[in-house]
Enzyme design. Sequence first.
Site, PDB file in Angstrom:
ATOM      1  N   ASP A 392       1.166  -1.235   0.012  1.00 51.06           N
ATOM      2  CA  ASP A 392      -0.248  -0.012   0.107  1.00 51.06           C
ATOM      3  C   ASP A 392       0.960   1.154   0.300  1.00 51.06           C
ATOM      4  OD1 ASP A 392      -2.624  -0.556   0.215  1.00 51.06           O
ATOM      5  OD2 ASP A 392      -2.152  -1.881   2.605  1.00 51.06           O
ATOM      6  N   THR A 393       0.543   1.839  -0.749  1.00 55.46           N
ATOM      7  CA  THR A 393       1.239   3.693  -0.864  1.00 55.46           C
ATOM      8  C   THR A 393       0.653   4.383  -0.878  1.00 55.46           C
ATOM      9  OG1 THR A 393       3.028   2.756  -1.786  1.00 55.46           O
ATOM     10  CG2 THR A 393       3.609   4.285  -2.359  1.00 55.46           C
ATOM     11  N   VAL A 394       0.776   6.171  -0.909  1.00 58.32           N
ATOM     12  CA  VAL A 394       0.124   6.732  -1.204  1.00 58.32           C
ATOM     13  C   VAL A 394       1.147   7.697  -2.276  1.00 58.32           C
ATOM     14  CG1 VAL A 394      -1.298   7.685   0.782  1.00 58.32           C
ATOM     15  CG2 VAL A 394       0.612   8.368   0.318  1.00 58.32           C
ATOM     16  N   MET A 474      -0.361   4.339  -7.261  1.00 62.41           N
ATOM     17  CA  MET A 474      -0.139   3.587  -6.234  1.00 62.41           C
ATOM     18  C   MET A 474      -0.455   2.003  -6.565  1.00 62.41           C
ATOM     19  SD  MET A 474      -2.772   3.203  -4.199  1.00 62.41           S
ATOM     20  CE  MET A 474      -1.373   3.390  -2.517  1.00 62.41           C
TER      21      MET A 474
END
Length: 582
Positions: A392-394, A474
């Site tokens: 998970d990333t932004v 992302m």
Amino acid sequence: MPPPATSAPPPTPPPTPQQSTYADRPSDLTFTSRRSPVLASRGLVACSQPLAAEAGLSILKAGGNAVDAAVAMAAALAVTEPCSTGLGGDCFLLYYDGAAVHSLNGSGRSPAALSAAIVRRDCAVEGHAMPFTHAHTVTVPGACAGWCDALDKWGSLPLSTVLAPAIRLAEDGFPVAPIAAYHWQLQAPLLLRHSRLAAAAPAELLLADAAAPHGARAPRVGEIWRNPPLAATLRLVAAGGKRAFYRGAPAAAIAALVGEAGGVMAEADLAAHAEAPSTPPPLAVRFCGVEVHEAPPNGSGVAALLALRLLDGMAPHPRDEAHNSAAYLHLLIEAMRLAFADTRWYVTDPEHCSIPLEELLSEEYAAERRKLINPHAAAVDVRKGSPVVGSDTVSFQVVDANGHAVSMANSNYAGFGTGLVPKGCGFSLQNRGANFSLEPGHPNELRPSKRPYHTILPAIATKDGELYASFSNMGGFMQPQGHVQLMMNLLAFGMEPQAAVDAPRFCIGGISNGSEGSGEVLLEEGIAPAVAEELRRMGHNVRLVHGHERAVFGRAQIIQRHRNGCLWAGSDGRADGMALGW
């Protein structure tokens, strides 16, 4: 005789806290919605959280530039989406200054005392894969230094001004958004697993108090969440810069907790990261008439560039096929498998291993690799062309009134990363070291003070030297796959940014823990079932995906600049966010 008068039924009382409300049954993402692109002329921001977008826009309106606004958004997202990002993670940034694109590498290194032998001894691993959330996967959090270095080099406002919106959100609180609440809840067991190490109140572990058997839970949709420890950490950084983080109380708390959890990170590892910024030149290839710029290794932007190079030289070109048809998706899937096959070997810390980037991105090499693609059948070895794990990333975009742009990504890697929350800090520590290899002699083999293979990818496209688009997608190893699909949507099919973001995607699935897997191809709902069947006939292992599992396709943001100066933005409905302009 008229009927007797009847009184109106009493009004339905509003829900009480004991009754079922939307907060107890968040959306399963089965809705269909339409967004228009957001247009503006003086500045635009786009990210996965509305309050973070507002933070970035407020900095632009206060006279800040694109870099100032991007760091403000990164900090606000650290408050509002701690299940994806934070001060315990890393960041990468691309900056277009009106003439050229620059890169900043905000990723951290492994502890100086850590080796592959120690990991094998402590974790009893089999094969060459790292454990996923052990304390040995904590690399030095690079985000704080990345924010400060970007502002020192290109910003225009004081650090205290840029961090002020995030500090207010952490102190005053904010209502938790639906999709963030869903992923927070999924990750709550990881936070609880380490609660014995901290002996702290639930709020200090990024959890809410509850009259539940375990005494803690994730905050619900619409619940006001406050994070005083994170506010205090941000105030410390606002006053003292990156040295206050890497040589102060946060560094001591990080080293103490990692050690208690079985790791070997020392305060000296963090102090060393407070030195000179890392600003390597970005990589670029030409695709459909534009230059696509990506961060260099240890970032994996080269995967997107390799695939675009392969696709642009195909005859016929994929744009000649119907969008999201089986023939079209097949070519993109096979190109991505080849790109992953290369990057899983060559992407590593260039300070530890020489990487033949010029040869990898050459047309001569692409021409040879294209010969491996059969236009009618899946032929690429999936064991060498599938990503290993997900995350998970932004990621977020800013374009300011001068036409300068920032594409930025910030990440804990997998949700809350390791789930380890240093005492008094208000953030969790990443597990980015899970992307090292334990294979002896592999370029990405774990070594002391080394940066791992990194997935987070900001991207910028320019045309004739002018900004064409700032974009990202992302989501772990989805990111280069998303970049390729977004570029095809914009350039080959002429979609506006929101339509390019909304279009259904594919994702080559991962192989867990390095095991020999099927390398399945995930197709998002909206791609016709007949297309899935045709891909199966061609030899692909296909599975259709809907609901919250759509998170695997990531969350894209695009800001496109037209030659008349008008800015067009698209923000992903797969997240809580939006684009805002003025």
